[in-house]
Design an enzyme around this catalytic site. Structure first.
Site: not given
Length: 336
Positions: A54, A207, A295
């Site tokens: 990343y 998700p 979230n």
């Protein structure tokens, strides 16, 4: 926050896990990334997932700095190995013993920790014998540099063989990290049943389908400025499979279901993956601290059967279910 056991182990992780794939070290400034991590901690998230690839190792460095000063024993820190890092030389990729041993040392240095709780094979390496890979992982565990082993985007057969070798080597392979959402259900027919049988849990990424399930992308309209779909450097390629009017029109039908449940569309999407009892955690990222707080409200939500049925009816046949997509979307040879 709710906590779940990871696989057939005694390790508990937060069912909302913070991931820093497309943000830390690239899309957002380091001070904002640190604020996002602090927001995650404030919300009760104890589990953090990253990878050496990343932002070409920068994401690990940012996460290590952000967690500095926290009680290490209260955290679960996960990272991964496979994809090219550094200059991308001939041995800077894959799951060879050389790359694994060098990568774990680099990850620990950047994360400023003596060990990671979970070390994951970021993809399956078709060019390295699995025995070599698993033996190297076993040595990493025995050296105390990782507590458990996991995989990401492996097929059911690959998971089965990996678990078999792990048992022979007396280490625990306890997790699988696949893409999973209302729109992308390719793990349900093969990976999930196999994982349940073998004592492996899913830690699912995307998700919210890279933001599509928030409902912010409207059919027939250009993506909002600054959104992932408009950013060629920040994930537009990943999201394009969902960026068609058929999908976007169906996604808009989820809004009344979310409203009825008292959730935002994003919260509904995260809560939906957590209804699967083989899912230990949903990975969520953030470019702003308030996104984390929102979230986290999906934690502990129990959706009714009628709501789950309504979601299926709203999305209809646009859902991708082909288990072959796991192998199809994985590298067939090492990327050098």
């Amino acid at each position: 926050m709710e906590f779940r056991y990871l696989g057939n182990s005694g390790l508990k992780i937060s069912e909302i896990t913070y991931g820093n794939w497309l943000t830390h070290g690239s899309q957002v400034e380091n001070d904002v990334a640190t604020k996002c991590v602090q927001a995650a901690l404030d919300a009760g998230i104890s589990t953090f997932d990253t990878a050496d690839v990343y932002a070409n190792t920068k994401a690990e460095t940012v996460l290590g700095d952000a967690l500095k000063g926290e009680r290490r024993e209260s955290l679960e820190i996960f990272t991964k190995v496979y994809w090219p890092t550094g200059p991308g030389g001939k041995n800077d990729t894959g799951l060879s013993r050389k790359h694994i041993m060098e990568s774990i040392n680099g990850s620990l240095q950047r994360l400023q920790t003596d060990y990671v709780d979970l070390y994951q094979a970021h993809r399956y390496d078709t060019e390295t014998p699995l025995e070599e890979t698993m033996t190297a992982f076993a040595d990493v565990v025995r050296q105390g540099k990782a507590l458990y082993i996991g995989v990401s985007e492996w097929t059911a057969d690959q998971i089965r063989e990996g678990v078999k070798l792990a048992k022979e080597l007396n280490i625990q392979l306890i997790s699988s990290q696949p893409q999973y959402s209302m729109l992308w259900r390719v793990i349900e027919d093969e990976v999930v049943p196999t994982s349940k049988e073998l004592g492996v849990s899913q830690i699912v990424w995307s998700p919210i389908a890279q933001g599509v399930l928030t409902g912010k992308y409207q059919p027939g309209q250009k993506p909002p400025e600054g959104s992932r779909a408009a950013d060629e450097k920040g994930g537009a390629d990943m999201i394009k499979r969902f960026m068609n009017d058929d999908v976007l029109t169906r996604v808009q039908k989820l809004k009344p279901i979310a409203d009825e449940a008292g959730l935002s569309m994003a919260q509904l999407a995260v809560a939906w993956v957590l209804q699967n009892d083989n899912v230990a955690a949903a990975l969520v990222g953030a470019s702003r601290p308030e996104q984390v707080a929102e979230n986290v409200k999906a934690a502990g939500v129990k959706l009714e059967d009628t709501q789950l049925k309504a979601i299926d009816e709203a999305l209809g046949d646009i859902v991708e279910r082909d288990p072959g997509k796991t192998k199809e979307t994985s590298p067939q040879s090492r990327v050098a």
